[in-house]
Enzyme design. Structure first.
Site, PDB file in Angstrom:
ATOM      1  CG  ASP A   1      98.154 -27.359 103.710  1.00  0.00           C
ATOM      2  OD1 ASP A   1      98.841 -27.572 102.706  1.00  0.00           O
ATOM      3  OD2 ASP A   1      96.984 -27.793 103.839  1.00  0.00           O
TER       4      ASP A   1
ATOM      5  CG  HIS B   1      94.881 -29.411 101.205  1.00  0.00           C
ATOM      6  ND1 HIS B   1      96.184 -29.226 101.611  1.00  0.00           N
ATOM      7  CD2 HIS B   1      94.939 -30.421 100.307  1.00  0.00           C
ATOM      8  CE1 HIS B   1      96.978 -30.082 100.992  1.00  0.00           C
ATOM      9  NE2 HIS B   1      96.246 -30.820 100.186  1.00  0.00           N
TER      10      HIS B   1
HETATM   11  P1  NAX Z   1      97.133 -43.460  96.055  1.00  0.00           P
HETATM   12  O1  NAX Z   1      96.645 -43.340  94.660  1.00  0.00           O
HETATM   13  O2  NAX Z   1      98.469 -44.086  96.333  1.00  0.00           O
HETATM   14  O3  NAX Z   1      96.071 -44.279  96.910  1.00  0.00           O
HETATM   15  C1  NAX Z   1      94.704 -44.029  96.853  1.00  0.00           C
HETATM   16  C2  NAX Z   1      94.010 -45.327  97.139  1.00  0.00           C
HETATM   17  O4  NAX Z   1      92.617 -45.064  97.220  1.00  0.00           O
HETATM   18  C3  NAX Z   1      94.215 -46.389  96.054  1.00  0.00           C
HETATM   19  O5  NAX Z   1      94.699 -47.575  96.651  1.00  0.00           O
HETATM   20  C4  NAX Z   1      92.804 -46.563  95.476  1.00  0.00           C
HETATM   21  O6  NAX Z   1      92.565 -47.909  95.089  1.00  0.00           O
HETATM   22  C5  NAX Z   1      91.942 -46.154  96.653  1.00  0.00           C
HETATM   23  N1  NAX Z   1      90.580 -45.765  96.295  1.00  0.00           N
HETATM   24  C6  NAX Z   1      90.137 -45.117  95.194  1.00  0.00           C
HETATM   25  N2  NAX Z   1      88.809 -44.990  95.220  1.00  0.00           N
HETATM   26  C7  NAX Z   1      88.390 -45.554  96.375  1.00  0.00           C
HETATM   27  C8  NAX Z   1      87.108 -45.755  96.960  1.00  0.00           C
HETATM   28  N3  NAX Z   1      86.012 -45.340  96.344  1.00  0.00           N
HETATM   29  N4  NAX Z   1      87.048 -46.374  98.148  1.00  0.00           N
HETATM   30  C9  NAX Z   1      88.163 -46.817  98.758  1.00  0.00           C
HETATM   31  N5  NAX Z   1      89.400 -46.672  98.248  1.00  0.00           N
HETATM   32  C10 NAX Z   1      89.505 -46.049  97.064  1.00  0.00           C
HETATM   33  O7  NAX Z   1      97.048 -41.994  96.664  1.00  0.00           O
HETATM   34  P2  NAX Z   1      97.727 -41.407  97.996  1.00  0.00           P
HETATM   35  O8  NAX Z   1      99.067 -40.882  97.657  1.00  0.00           O
HETATM   36  O9  NAX Z   1      97.590 -42.394  99.102  1.00  0.00           O
HETATM   37  O10 NAX Z   1      96.806 -40.128  98.244  1.00  0.00           O
HETATM   38  C11 NAX Z   1      95.435 -40.252  98.589  1.00  0.00           C
HETATM   39  C12 NAX Z   1      94.743 -38.914  98.514  1.00  0.00           C
HETATM   40  O11 NAX Z   1      95.322 -37.995  99.431  1.00  0.00           O
HETATM   41  C13 NAX Z   1      94.822 -38.238  97.141  1.00  0.00           C
HETATM   42  O12 NAX Z   1      93.550 -37.705  96.823  1.00  0.00           O
HETATM   43  C14 NAX Z   1      95.798 -37.109  97.381  1.00  0.00           C
HETATM   44  O13 NAX Z   1      95.586 -36.035  96.479  1.00  0.00           O
HETATM   45  C15 NAX Z   1      95.463 -36.742  98.802  1.00  0.00           C
HETATM   46  N6  NAX Z   1      96.439 -35.930  99.547  1.00  0.00           N
HETATM   47  C16 NAX Z   1      95.959 -35.045 100.432  1.00  0.00           C
HETATM   48  C17 NAX Z   1      96.777 -34.244 101.193  1.00  0.00           C
HETATM   49  C18 NAX Z   1      96.222 -33.260 102.178  1.00  0.00           C
HETATM   50  O14 NAX Z   1      97.012 -32.538 102.779  1.00  0.00           O
HETATM   51  N7  NAX Z   1      94.908 -33.148 102.391  1.00  0.00           N
HETATM   52  C19 NAX Z   1      98.255 -34.314 101.028  1.00  0.00           C
HETATM   53  C20 NAX Z   1      98.725 -35.595 100.431  1.00  0.00           C
HETATM   54  C21 NAX Z   1      97.866 -36.132  99.316  1.00  0.00           C
HETATM   55  O15 NAX Z   1      98.216 -35.474  98.127  1.00  0.00           O
END
Ligand code: NAX
Length: 328
Positions: free
Chosen positions: A159, A187
């Site tokens: 952000d 956020h």
């Molecule tokens: P993806 O769905 O591509 O990847 C997430 C990964 O986490 C998957 O490979 C899944 O298998 C794994 N996972 C799920 N549960 C798990 C656990 N208990 N232990 C270990 N791994 C686990 O998502 P991605 O685009 O990489 O985004 C990840 C997170 O970042 C999401 O929650 C998303 O909302 C968040 N974001 C946060 C942002 C921020 O500014 N704070 C911005 C970008 C993003 O939206």
């Protein structure tokens, strides 16, 4: 060369992980003289994909990459970790209530907080990226009694970077001209990007723009809703820019902020600026020798106060909800 440090990353086979791991291994996060051991956590079904990512990491022959560990067990992935980037989370799906979302993420961040508390380095720096990031950080730190709450941060740096980029575009200045940006609060769409203390070439940004209507009705929603605009355009949520922001956050935390500038980090409030104690809230901070200090003494006008209180209220409601769910 320094001895290697251990960097744990969760959700390592996901979209953000695919940008993040290569930049950490290249030295972008901790410097070109700091070898790293990557300790990657995934859920069991994603371990095969994760192995493919590790093959690619190896194929880069990064001089700074001193080892890679993969696991589906947080106690293995977090063992002796000096840094932990908690990216894996359960995003909101259509039809999901907020309590469902918080409950699902509680199932991830409660055990991860407990594992960090048990096995990570006593000085571990933890950054929560997975959404809802602030409240996930609150869940993790509340379940980590052997670590200090201030060892857990949530990421508002994306952000912050978006706020800089939008201001640069409006003023026709390079991003390097912009200093002292702040993202207050959550956020989420209630975040408050603060132009009243930001500077463009040393001049006050709000005065320079001199257009409150643009600030309130264009700038604030553009920054706050940028994630949705990316999804609309790309069909996928921000990944490379999110990974870049995580790199920026950890780099600032490990190596410090430059003189005459500050950055935004979310972590437990000590009551500064009237933010209720204990909320994981975005503040303007300086960092020196790993010590994070909230920038003090900024004047808060009535417009800012209302925005800062609204985002605090949202975080307080999320805190109440996770308490009721027994997650903290
Ligand atoms: P993806 O769905 O591509 O990847 C997430 C990964 O986490 C998957 O490979 C899944 O298998 C794994 N996972 C799920 N549960 C798990 C656990 N208990 N232990 C270990 N791994 C686990 O998502 P991605 O685009 O990489 O985004 C990840 C997170 O970042 C999401 O929650 C998303 O909302 C968040 N974001 C946060 C942002 C921020 O500014 N704070 C911005 C970008 C993003 O939206």
């Amino acid at each position: 060369m320094k001895p290697p440090v251990r960097v744990a990353v969760t959700g390592a086979a996901g979209q953000i992980g695919y940008s993040l791991l290569f930049r950490i291994a290249s030295g972008a996060m901790l410097g070109s003289d700091q070898p790293v051991i990557l300790q990657l956590l995934e859920i069991t079904p994603a371990l095969k994909a994760l192995n493919g990512v590790v093959m690619e990491l190896n194929d880069c022959a990064f001089p700074l990459l001193a080892g890679v560990v993969t696991s589906d067990d947080p106690k293995v992935a977090f063992k002796d970790a000096d840094y932990a980037l908690l990216v894996g989370a359960l995003p909101r799906k259509a039809g999901m209530e907020r309590s469902d979302l918080l409950n699902a993420n509680g199932g991830i961040f409660k055990p991860q907080g407990e594992a960090l508390s048990e096995v990570a380095s006593r000085n571990v720096k933890v950054l929560v990226v997975g959404n809802p990031a602030n409240t996930n950080a609150f869940i993790a730190l509340s379940n980590a009694p052997k670590l200090k709450p201030t060892q857990f941060h949530a990421m508002v740096r994306l952000d912050h970077n978006r706020a800089i980029s939008q201001l640069a575009e409006k003023t026709g200045k390079p991003v390097t001209a912009i200093k002292k940006m702040t993202i207050w609060g959550n956020h989420s769409v209630t975040q408050f990007p603060d132009l009243y203390h930001a500077e463009v070439d040393g001049k006050n940004a709000y005065d320079l723009v001199n257009d409150h209507t643009w600030y309130e009705n264009v700038y604030l929603p553009t920054v706050a809703k940028r994630g949705a605009a990316i999804i609309e355009a790309r069909g996928l949520s921000s990944a490379a820019s999110a990974a870049n922001a995580a790199i920026d956050h950890m780099r600032s935390w490990a190596l410090g902020t430059p003189e005459g500038d500050w950055t935004s980090m979310a972590f437990v409030s000590d009551g500064s600026y009237g933010v209720p104690e204990g909320l994981v809230y975005g503040f303007p901070v300086t960092v020196k020798n790993g010590q994070v200090e909230i920038v003090k003494g900024l004047e808060i006008n009535a417009f800012s106060r209302a925005k800062m209180d609204a985002t605090a209220k949202e975080l307080d409601e999320e805190r109440q909800a996770v308490k009721q769910l027994g997650l903290v």
